[in-house]
Scaffold this active site. Structure first.
Site, PDB file in Angstrom:
ATOM      1  N   GLU A   1       0.885  -1.169   0.000  1.00 36.78           N
ATOM      2  CA  GLU A   1       0.000   0.000   0.000  1.00 36.78           C
ATOM      3  C   GLU A   1       0.924   1.221   0.000  1.00 36.78           C
ATOM      4  OE1 GLU A   1      -2.670   0.410   3.347  1.00 36.78           O
ATOM      5  OE2 GLU A   1      -3.607   2.175   2.450  1.00 36.78           O
TER       6      GLU A   1
ATOM      7  N   ARG B   1       5.594 -13.136   9.280  1.00 36.63           N
ATOM      8  CA  ARG B   1       6.061 -11.771   9.168  1.00 36.63           C
ATOM      9  C   ARG B   1       7.361 -11.669   9.951  1.00 36.63           C
ATOM     10  NH1 ARG B   1       2.933  -6.987   8.099  1.00 36.63           N
ATOM     11  NH2 ARG B   1       4.014  -5.216   8.997  1.00 36.63           N
TER      12      ARG B   1
ATOM     13  N   LYS C   1       4.595   0.205   8.322  1.00 39.66           N
ATOM     14  CA  LYS C   1       4.620   1.546   7.721  1.00 39.66           C
ATOM     15  C   LYS C   1       3.854   2.526   8.575  1.00 39.66           C
ATOM     16  CE  LYS C   1       3.825  -0.010   3.201  1.00 39.66           C
ATOM     17  NZ  LYS C   1       2.407  -0.210   3.439  1.00 39.66           N
TER      18      LYS C   1
HETATM   19  P1  ATP Z   1       0.922  -1.175   7.062  1.00 43.75           P
HETATM   20  O1  ATP Z   1       1.464  -0.892   8.420  1.00 43.75           O
HETATM   21  O2  ATP Z   1       0.476   0.031   6.325  1.00 43.75           O
HETATM   22  O3  ATP Z   1      -0.022  -2.337   6.967  1.00 43.75           O
HETATM   23  P2  ATP Z   1       2.903  -2.923   6.164  1.00 43.75           P
HETATM   24  O4  ATP Z   1       4.257  -2.601   6.702  1.00 43.75           O
HETATM   25  O5  ATP Z   1       2.151  -4.059   6.751  1.00 43.75           O
HETATM   26  O6  ATP Z   1       2.154  -1.580   6.238  1.00 43.75           O
HETATM   27  P3  ATP Z   1       1.953  -3.587   3.493  1.00 43.75           P
HETATM   28  O7  ATP Z   1       1.858  -2.573   2.414  1.00 43.75           O
HETATM   29  O8  ATP Z   1       0.725  -4.010   4.187  1.00 43.75           O
HETATM   30  O9  ATP Z   1       3.002  -3.089   4.585  1.00 43.75           O
HETATM   31  O10 ATP Z   1       2.743  -4.851   2.950  1.00 43.75           O
HETATM   32  C1  ATP Z   1       3.124  -5.085   1.619  1.00 43.75           C
HETATM   33  C2  ATP Z   1       3.608  -6.507   1.498  1.00 43.75           C
HETATM   34  O11 ATP Z   1       4.814  -6.692   2.238  1.00 43.75           O
HETATM   35  C3  ATP Z   1       2.605  -7.493   2.037  1.00 43.75           C
HETATM   36  O12 ATP Z   1       2.519  -8.582   1.141  1.00 43.75           O
HETATM   37  C4  ATP Z   1       3.183  -7.921   3.343  1.00 43.75           C
HETATM   38  O13 ATP Z   1       2.820  -9.237   3.589  1.00 43.75           O
HETATM   39  C5  ATP Z   1       4.693  -7.765   3.146  1.00 43.75           C
HETATM   40  N1  ATP Z   1       5.334  -7.409   4.409  1.00 43.75           N
HETATM   41  C6  ATP Z   1       5.130  -6.286   5.119  1.00 43.75           C
HETATM   42  N2  ATP Z   1       5.841  -6.297   6.252  1.00 43.75           N
HETATM   43  C7  ATP Z   1       6.513  -7.460   6.289  1.00 43.75           C
HETATM   44  C8  ATP Z   1       7.410  -8.079   7.236  1.00 43.75           C
HETATM   45  N3  ATP Z   1       7.744  -7.468   8.375  1.00 43.75           N
HETATM   46  N4  ATP Z   1       7.903  -9.290   6.924  1.00 43.75           N
HETATM   47  C9  ATP Z   1       7.574  -9.883   5.778  1.00 43.75           C
HETATM   48  N5  ATP Z   1       6.747  -9.378   4.857  1.00 43.75           N
HETATM   49  C10 ATP Z   1       6.206  -8.173   5.099  1.00 43.75           C
HETATM   50 MG    MG Z   2       0.043  -4.327   6.307  1.00 45.80          MG
END
Ligand code: ATP
Ligand code: MG
Length: 574
Positions: free
Chosen positions: A46, A275, A285
């Protein structure tokens, strides 16, 4: 590293496990994806902030799986919430992925599919599988029940589909106010799976979107957009982190309802993985945005941030990050990874590739009283690891040089191998010197006077006497003043999100120390921004991406040389 990433990954000698890559390999071998196989993955951020080291894990995996089978990997922006998303974030995410070393096959946006999604929504309404509910989101949430209580059916579930269709069209046309109605899927208010209790598909948001402008005033919910976007792009493996596990059934329900998926095991297939959490770090984020907005750091790319832009500015190499991701593997559980492992992977990479230079951070002047030959330059190698023909640079030498204040001790203990009155010490690559006079002003040491052994050029005594200590130096006549920024961890505690008062209360107030008046050798001042180097004996540094220039050198400390993880890693056999 602790807990699950180690155990669940099923490590063997050939490296950490990656259960997803293994299962795709099996499917391909079985012929599930055709011959030759078609494998399509996507990375779906996102655009609501900068991506971080956690995303790097996902990026590396999505691209690696596609590449292994000659497939494709799309970069898809999940831009369904215009309130939080910005085109600046889109640009930053693209730049960071490229920097990490990947190029996507197609750049796509959930918003590309807004019209198609809307048409599908009408289809579901006509099929009696979706309806408009005119209650507030708050009211809807209240009647949804919870884990122990079933939800309540509302009368709008049973309204004729023509009525819902007319309302949906009014929603789209902007004839209803924000909050006046939502579109919901008609599934099962009594389902054990809360996500299936008639989830929202659209809500009214009268805000412009960074790509579609004013074209829409209803926006799809994540769940309504995600699976359909996967289907449109022919994604074969929709790989997400575990927080999406409870979206699984809804993802399939939409695809089945739209007849985009004929059997439960037909593509696209969803797979969830753990994760990554990193100690001393906060990775989401949304949470990183809080840190930026509170002004605790200079911005998203502050060198203390875990964002790829921050790590880049800090001097991390894409190779080091990729090696780290490779090393932790992919497991089925969320895993805490020790930040020391990331630093270890980084040091290994930097050690092999960072040319050596000398810089003095807290200078103290040292005069060599019997030195003649002012202005000579030593030709010193950038690497002294035994490689053939290492590159060299000219290092000025002279009768007045700067040494590190910390490398001198007036009343030194016996096992002090650095500078002290009467002790012989090696100036790196130059000669042996002995301090014989200490000049003080107001109780502070301001200058050292010493003599050198002219027969020790290059740094070793002609008679073979052993000199244990070596210090680095910068010749005063050629020294260039530099600013050096020393960074420490942004969070002082290993698990900031569990800290009392939340992660914002756990920020390390001393995470940045700025030193001015540092002295660097001229060749160092001349490097291009973003050049990664080792300051001998001090650590790995990088020329500041935005601020370094030969006239005004600025360096960021990436990391010190000491690796407390190395020993542990060796013990664990990694
Ligand atoms: P938000 O806090 O806005 O949800 P986010 O850090 O979770 O942000 P996303 O945009 O939701 O980020 O994630 C984009 C992709 O990256 C998703 O497929 C998510 O599964 C992967 N991703 C995000 N954070 C991690 C992490 N810490 N480890 C592994 N994969 C991740
Ligand atoms: Mg997320």
């Amino acid at each position: 590293m602790s807990t699950s990433d180690t155990s669940a990954a099923g490590r063997e000698d050939d490296g950490p496990g990656n259960f997803i890559a293994e299962s795709v390999r099996e499917e391909v071998a079985r012929g599930d994806h055709g011959d030759p196989p078609t494998i399509v993955t996507r990375f779906p951020p996102e655009p609501n902030g900068f991506i971080n080291i956690g995303h790097a894990k996902s990026i590396c995996m999505q691209f690696a799986i596609a590449r292994e089978h000659g497939g494709r990997c799309n970069l898809r922006f999940d831009d369904t919430n215009p309130l939080k998303e910005k085109v600046d974030y889109v640009e930053a995410i693209k730049e960071d992925i490229r920097w990490l070393g990947f190029s996507w096959d197609a750049e796509v946006y959930a918003s590309d599919y807004f019209e198609q999604l809307y048409q599908w929504a009408e289809q579901l309404v006509r099929d009696g599988l979706a309806y408009v509910d005119e209650r507030s989101e708050e009211e809807i949430r209240r009647t949804r029940g919870d884990f122990h209580t079933p939800g309540e059916d509302h009368a709008s579930r049973d309204r004729p589909s023509e009525e819902s269709l007319a309302l949906l069209r009014k929603m789209r046309a902007g004839e209803l106010d924000e909050g006046a109605a939502v579109l919901r899927a008609k599934i099962d208010m009594q389902s054990k799976d809360l996500k299936l209790r008639d989830p929202l598909m659209y809500r009214i948001r009268k805000v412009p979107h960074h790509r579609t402008g004013d074209a829409w005033c209803i926006y799809p919910m994540y769940d309504w957009a995600h699976g359909q976007s996967d289907a449109i792009e022919g994604i074969t493996h929709s790989i997400c982190t575990l927080e999406f596990l409870n979206h699984h059934a809804l993802y399939d329900w939409f695809l089945m309802a739209l007849r985009l998926k004929d059997a439960p095991d037909a593509a696209p297939t969803q797979i969830e993985f753990g994760r990554m959490n990193l100690t001393h770090t906060v990775l989401s984020k949304r949470k990183n945005l809080e840190i930026v907005e509170a002004g605790h750091v200079g911005g998203w790319d502050d060198p203390r941030m875990p964002t790829l832009s921050g790590l880049r500015r800090r001097g991390y190499s894409p190779e080091g990050i990729r090696a780290f991701v490779e090393r932790i593997g992919v497991s089925k559980n969320d895993g805490d990874v020790d930040v020391g492992l990331l630093e270890h992977a980084l040091r290994e990479d930097l050690n092999a590739r960072s040319p050596r230079y000398m810089a003095v951070l807290r200078p103290l002047e040292l005069k060599i009283t019997n030195y003649e030959g002012e202005g000579e330059a030593l030709l010193l190698p950038h690497f002294s690891d035994g490689r053939d023909d290492p590159p060299t640079r000219a290092v000025p030498f002279g009768s007045s040089i700067f040494v590190e204040r910390d490398d001198f001790m007036k009343d030194a203990p016996k096992k002090w191998w650095r500078l002290a009155p009467g002790r012989e010490v090696r100036l790196r690559g130059a000669a042996l010197v002995t301090v014989n006079e200490v000049v003080e002003e107001g109780g502070e040491v301001v200058e050292l006077r010493c003599t050198w052994d002219p027969a020790s050029r290059g740094g070793n005594a002609a008679d073979g006497r052993k000199v244990r200590g070596t210090v680095h130096f910068v010749a005063a006549h050629a020294a260039v003043d530099a600013e050096v920024r020393l960074y420490d961890r942004l969070f002082g505690v290993p698990h900031p999100e569990q800290a009392e008062g939340g992660f914002m209360a756990a920020l390390n107030p001393d995470s940045l120390e700025v030193l001015t008046g540092c002295k660097c050798e001229p060749a160092l001042a001349a490097v291009a921004p973003e050049t990664r180097v080792q300051f001998e004996r001090l650590g790995y540094f990088v020329a500041e991406r935005h601020e370094h220039s030969p006239e005004r050198p600025v360096f960021n400390r990436t990391i010190t040389l000491k690796d407390s993880w190395a020993k542990l890693a060796k013990k664990l056999g990694r």
